[in-house]
Design a protein around this motif. Sequence first.
Motif, short mmCIF file in Angstrom:
data_model
loop_
_atom_site.label_atom_id
_atom_site.label_comp_id
_atom_site.label_asym_id
_atom_site.label_seq_id
_atom_site.Cartn_x
_atom_site.Cartn_y
_atom_site.Cartn_z
N ALA A 1 4.93 0.65 1.36
CA ALA A 1 5.33 1.90 2.02
C ALA A 1 4.85 1.92 3.45
O ALA A 1 3.90 1.22 3.81
N GLN A 2 5.51 2.71 4.29
CA GLN A 2 5.08 2.98 5.66
C GLN A 2 5.10 4.48 5.87
O GLN A 2 6.04 5.16 5.45
N GLY B 1 0.82 -1.21 0.00
CA GLY B 1 0.00 0.00 0.00
C GLY B 1 0.85 1.26 0.00
O GLY B 1 1.96 1.27 0.54
N PRO B 2 0.33 2.35 -0.58
CA PRO B 2 1.03 3.62 -0.60
C PRO B 2 0.65 4.48 0.61
O PRO B 2 -0.32 4.20 1.32
N ILE B 3 1.39 5.53 0.83
CA ILE B 3 1.04 6.51 1.86
C ILE B 3 -0.12 7.36 1.37
O ILE B 3 -0.14 7.80 0.21
N ALA B 4 -1.10 7.56 2.24
CA ALA B 4 -2.29 8.35 1.87
C ALA B 4 -2.76 9.14 3.07
O ALA B 4 -2.29 8.95 4.20
N ASN B 5 -3.71 10.04 2.83
CA ASN B 5 -4.31 10.87 3.88
C ASN B 5 -5.83 10.68 3.88
O ASN B 5 -6.57 11.57 3.45
N PRO B 6 -6.32 9.54 4.38
CA PRO B 6 -7.75 9.27 4.30
C PRO B 6 -8.60 9.99 5.33
O PRO B 6 -9.82 10.07 5.18
N TRP B 7 -7.97 10.52 6.40
CA TRP B 7 -8.75 11.11 7.48
C TRP B 7 -8.32 12.56 7.70
O TRP B 7 -7.15 12.86 7.94
N ALA B 8 -9.28 13.46 7.63
CA ALA B 8 -8.99 14.89 7.82
C ALA B 8 -8.41 15.13 9.21
O ALA B 8 -8.86 14.55 10.20
N HIS C 1 6.00 1.90 12.43
CA HIS C 1 5.89 0.81 11.46
C HIS C 1 7.10 0.88 10.55
O HIS C 1 7.60 1.95 10.23
N GLY C 2 7.56 -0.27 10.13
CA GLY C 2 8.69 -0.30 9.21
C GLY C 2 10.02 -0.21 9.95
O GLY C 2 10.09 -0.26 11.17
N GLY C 3 11.09 -0.09 9.17
CA GLY C 3 12.42 -0.14 9.75
C GLY C 3 12.88 -1.58 9.88
O GLY C 3 12.13 -2.53 9.64
#
Length: 233
Positions: free
Chosen positions: A50-51, A16-23, A57-59
Amino acid sequence: MMQPDLSTRIAGIFHGPIANPWADKAPTAIHKTPVHGPQQIDFDGFTGDAQADLTVHGGADKAIHHYASDHYRLWQDEAEMPLTSVPAAFGENIASLGLTEDTLCIGDILRLGTAVVQISQGRQPCWKLGHYTGNTRMPYLFQKTGRTGWYYRVLEPGTAQTGDEITLMERRQPDWTVQRVTRARLTRKVSPEEAAVLAQMEDLAAGWRAAFTRMAEGDTGEDTRARLIGARD
């Protein structure tokens, strides 16, 4: 102790990509969709994934998240998830049947396709899980049930695809299942002696070793508001 013969096949891989789903909320990459064919794995995980926040998350210690699809029926039977829920509903990278938190241990080394990975810690659920699933209780329920999934660090890069085998190669910490250690970390109900053992366990993720060091010294308090509900000072 004989090493158990544990193996299964990858039922799905998700990126999945980075996104901004929540205002007015932090970005996320929790929305994962199936990918097909061989997927490249390097030391940071799947190269196509992606993270959004590498502090949580990630690393290296949280390169790949694996979730047992065995749990989906339980969530549905408990009416906590819709009957239409399918793997990746929790943002996992890998789905499978037959491996769970109580059959795997911290430090387990597994072959994942052609890559070699090691279980480093369980998942600490955050507020994004509640928002994404539409069940605001889900972070709490993850902690209560211990059905959190687990993270891998990558020891040897390679490739993996749906249908490839996942096979236990080496069990290094037979007394410390993922479920046992994750419960201890999330509930902080652990004796100082056990916390001291976990604090020195090199197979365990560095962040969790630091947390168990504090617990071994008697500091079991922790403000989880930011993680669980997104609270800010």
